[in-house]
Design a protein around this motif. Structure first.
Motif, PDB file in Angstrom:
ATOM      1  N   LEU A 244       0.680  -1.222   0.038  1.00 37.71           N
ATOM      2  CA  LEU A 244      -0.096   0.030   0.016  1.00 37.71           C
ATOM      3  C   LEU A 244       0.814   1.197   0.136  1.00 37.71           C
ATOM      4  O   LEU A 244       0.525   2.211  -0.781  1.00 37.71           O
ATOM      5  CB  LEU A 244      -1.049  -0.034   1.438  1.00 37.71           C
ATOM      6  CG  LEU A 244      -1.805   1.220   1.293  1.00 37.71           C
ATOM      7  CD1 LEU A 244      -2.851   1.194   0.212  1.00 37.71           C
ATOM      8  CD2 LEU A 244      -2.596   1.225   2.701  1.00 37.71           C
ATOM      9  N   SER A 245       2.140   1.174   0.894  1.00 40.46           N
ATOM     10  CA  SER A 245       2.876   2.370   0.972  1.00 40.46           C
ATOM     11  C   SER A 245       3.515   2.745  -0.405  1.00 40.46           C
ATOM     12  O   SER A 245       3.866   3.611  -0.940  1.00 40.46           O
ATOM     13  CB  SER A 245       3.770   2.575   2.020  1.00 40.46           C
ATOM     14  OG  SER A 245       4.532   1.284   2.401  1.00 40.46           O
ATOM     15  N   LYS A 246       3.899   1.427  -1.041  1.00 42.61           N
ATOM     16  CA  LYS A 246       4.869   1.504  -2.184  1.00 42.61           C
ATOM     17  C   LYS A 246       4.035   2.261  -3.361  1.00 42.61           C
ATOM     18  O   LYS A 246       4.494   3.139  -3.917  1.00 42.61           O
ATOM     19  CB  LYS A 246       5.236   0.112  -2.419  1.00 42.61           C
ATOM     20  CG  LYS A 246       6.138  -0.039  -3.860  1.00 42.61           C
ATOM     21  CD  LYS A 246       6.532  -1.484  -4.255  1.00 42.61           C
ATOM     22  CE  LYS A 246       5.368  -2.119  -4.845  1.00 42.61           C
ATOM     23  NZ  LYS A 246       5.930  -3.647  -5.422  1.00 42.61           N
ATOM     24  N   VAL A 247       2.809   1.775  -3.605  1.00 39.89           N
ATOM     25  CA  VAL A 247       2.160   2.158  -4.601  1.00 39.89           C
ATOM     26  C   VAL A 247       1.667   3.697  -4.317  1.00 39.89           C
ATOM     27  O   VAL A 247       1.482   4.377  -5.368  1.00 39.89           O
ATOM     28  CB  VAL A 247       0.956   1.251  -5.016  1.00 39.89           C
ATOM     29  CG1 VAL A 247      -0.310   1.260  -3.761  1.00 39.89           C
ATOM     30  CG2 VAL A 247       0.406   1.530  -6.393  1.00 39.89           C
ATOM     31  N   THR A 248       1.421   4.086  -3.197  1.00 38.48           N
ATOM     32  CA  THR A 248       0.971   5.258  -2.816  1.00 38.48           C
ATOM     33  C   THR A 248       2.062   6.336  -3.123  1.00 38.48           C
ATOM     34  O   THR A 248       1.881   7.241  -3.634  1.00 38.48           O
ATOM     35  CB  THR A 248       0.610   5.280  -1.415  1.00 38.48           C
ATOM     36  OG1 THR A 248      -0.627   4.369  -1.071  1.00 38.48           O
ATOM     37  CG2 THR A 248      -0.190   6.665  -1.046  1.00 38.48           C
ATOM     38  N   LEU A 249       3.108   5.898  -2.543  1.00 40.28           N
ATOM     39  CA  LEU A 249       4.549   6.781  -2.862  1.00 40.28           C
ATOM     40  C   LEU A 249       4.673   7.180  -4.265  1.00 40.28           C
ATOM     41  O   LEU A 249       4.954   7.950  -4.834  1.00 40.28           O
ATOM     42  CB  LEU A 249       5.593   6.134  -2.116  1.00 40.28           C
ATOM     43  CG  LEU A 249       6.052   6.963  -0.585  1.00 40.28           C
ATOM     44  CD1 LEU A 249       6.900   6.085  -0.073  1.00 40.28           C
ATOM     45  CD2 LEU A 249       6.160   8.468  -0.652  1.00 40.28           C
ATOM     46  N   LEU A 250       4.909   5.900  -4.897  1.00 36.94           N
ATOM     47  CA  LEU A 250       4.982   5.941  -6.609  1.00 36.94           C
ATOM     48  C   LEU A 250       4.049   6.798  -7.087  1.00 36.94           C
ATOM     49  O   LEU A 250       4.333   7.698  -7.930  1.00 36.94           O
ATOM     50  CB  LEU A 250       5.229   4.869  -7.214  1.00 36.94           C
ATOM     51  CG  LEU A 250       6.261   3.869  -6.653  1.00 36.94           C
ATOM     52  CD1 LEU A 250       6.353   2.327  -7.158  1.00 36.94           C
ATOM     53  CD2 LEU A 250       7.536   4.496  -6.941  1.00 36.94           C
ATOM     54  N   VAL A 251       2.700   6.842  -6.927  1.00 37.30           N
ATOM     55  CA  VAL A 251       1.726   7.625  -7.427  1.00 37.30           C
ATOM     56  C   VAL A 251       1.751   9.037  -6.974  1.00 37.30           C
ATOM     57  O   VAL A 251       1.856   9.893  -8.022  1.00 37.30           O
ATOM     58  CB  VAL A 251       0.303   7.102  -7.044  1.00 37.30           C
ATOM     59  CG1 VAL A 251      -0.964   7.880  -7.550  1.00 37.30           C
ATOM     60  CG2 VAL A 251       0.017   5.629  -7.759  1.00 37.30           C
ATOM     61  N   THR A 252       2.140   9.196  -5.968  1.00 37.75           N
ATOM     62  CA  THR A 252       2.361  10.630  -5.127  1.00 37.75           C
ATOM     63  C   THR A 252       3.441  11.362  -5.984  1.00 37.75           C
ATOM     64  O   THR A 252       3.555  12.319  -6.376  1.00 37.75           O
ATOM     65  CB  THR A 252       2.432  10.357  -3.671  1.00 37.75           C
ATOM     66  OG1 THR A 252       1.686  10.010  -3.236  1.00 37.75           O
ATOM     67  CG2 THR A 252       2.912  11.889  -3.212  1.00 37.75           C
ATOM     68  N   TYR A 253       4.642  10.684  -6.212  1.00 37.60           N
ATOM     69  CA  TYR A 253       5.867  11.090  -6.900  1.00 37.60           C
ATOM     70  C   TYR A 253       5.522  11.508  -8.192  1.00 37.60           C
ATOM     71  O   TYR A 253       5.594  12.605  -8.862  1.00 37.60           O
ATOM     72  CB  TYR A 253       7.096  10.126  -7.028  1.00 37.60           C
ATOM     73  CG  TYR A 253       7.694  10.063  -5.558  1.00 37.60           C
ATOM     74  CD1 TYR A 253       7.874  11.437  -4.786  1.00 37.60           C
ATOM     75  CD2 TYR A 253       8.198   8.822  -5.018  1.00 37.60           C
ATOM     76  CE1 TYR A 253       8.466  10.909  -3.585  1.00 37.60           C
ATOM     77  CE2 TYR A 253       9.046   8.901  -3.953  1.00 37.60           C
ATOM     78  CZ  TYR A 253       9.177  10.022  -3.106  1.00 37.60           C
ATOM     79  OH  TYR A 253       9.671   9.732  -1.853  1.00 37.60           O
TER      80      TYR A 253
END
Length: 275
Positions: A244-253
């Motif tokens: 969840l954090s991996k995909v959230t961070l990548l989408v945020t960047y």
């Protein structure tokens, strides 16, 4: 006598680190699983290793490069985080709580909810890496380290389950000084990686701020959901927090780059071997 004690602790630390690498990845590092949970605070370092090993295809800067990098992010950890993401994600989507939620979590069969979640996860990771281009050489290792850090925070804040391997890691995460040590390891990674690529102070500040905020929020959210649905945090929940954090961070960047009209966090990206 002191020297012998120091050498013994160093050997134990090395065994623990190697055991943690062997447990969290497919890398045959050896070591001892007995010590691995004690050194769970080094999880961000393992995440960094996973991220660095996933980045070489991004040098191609083509769709196939992003696709291969996406595949490596799952292959290197043996899909175990994705497995937890699917299991707990499906449990959340059913809306069940208590014993019924635990039964769904432990059901070995995958439902349509789990398959759809997995597909969404892969698509978002791939499209984010593709949109960031070679800047993902920096953001992907930081993201993987952040996701591993979120796993540790989730374990630190969570209530242990009555059984399973995850119970040992949740208990050991609450050991004295573990949170401070894990935070220190994570902070060093978040600063060092962009510095190697000659990113400026402003760029690094954005990276650290975004990573820290998302990491804390994802850990708090996961713990809250897990406690309300299951009453505890286990290995599946830890894997869920990672993905969840991996995909959230990548989408945020990736989104930041779009909103700013440039690639995220970016100046001219210079690899560390160029001066």
């Amino acid at each position: 006598m002191m020297r012998r004690g120091l050498l013994r602790r160093l050997r134990e630390s090395l065994m623990g680190l190697r055991g943690l690498v062997s447990f969290l990845t497919i890398i045959p590092a050896g070591g001892s699983f007995e010590y691995a949970p004690r050194y769970f605070y080094l999880a961000p370092l393992i995440g960094l290793i996973e991220g660095l090993l996933s980045t070489p295809p991004l040098l191609v800067n083509k769709p196939i490069g992003a696709a291969l990098a996406t595949a490596l992010t799952y292959l290197i950890n043996g899909f175990q985080h994705m497995d937890g993401f699917l299991d707990f994600g499906e449990t959340l989507l059913t809306g069940r709580r208590g014993e019924e939620a635990v039964r769904i979590l432990k059901d070995p069969h995958r439902g349509s909810f789990a398959l759809t979640l997995g597909l969404i996860n892969v698509i978002l990771v791939y499209s984010s890496l593709l949109s960031m281009g070679k800047n993902a050489l920096v953001t992907l290792p930081i993201t993987e380290a952040s996701a591993a850090y979120v796993m540790f925070i989730t374990a630190y804040l969570g209530k242990p389950s009555e059984g399973g391997l995850g119970r040992v890691f949740v208990i050991e995460a609450k050991g004295r000084g573990g949170l401070a040590l894990s935070t220190l390891v994570y902070a060093v990674i978040a600063v060092t990686v962009p510095l190697l690529y000659h990113w400026g102070i402003w760029t690094i500040s954005i990276t650290i701020t975004v990573s820290a905020l998302v990491s804390v929020l994802m850990a708090l959210l996961t713990v809250r959901l897990s406690h309300s649905r299951l009453g505890f945090v286990n290995g599946d929940v830890l894997g869920f927090s990672f993905e969840l954090s991996k995909v959230t961070l990548l989408v945020t960047y990736s989104t930041l780059g779009y909103l700013l009209g440039v690639n995220p966090l970016n100046k001219l990206l210079k690899p560390p071997w160029c001066h």
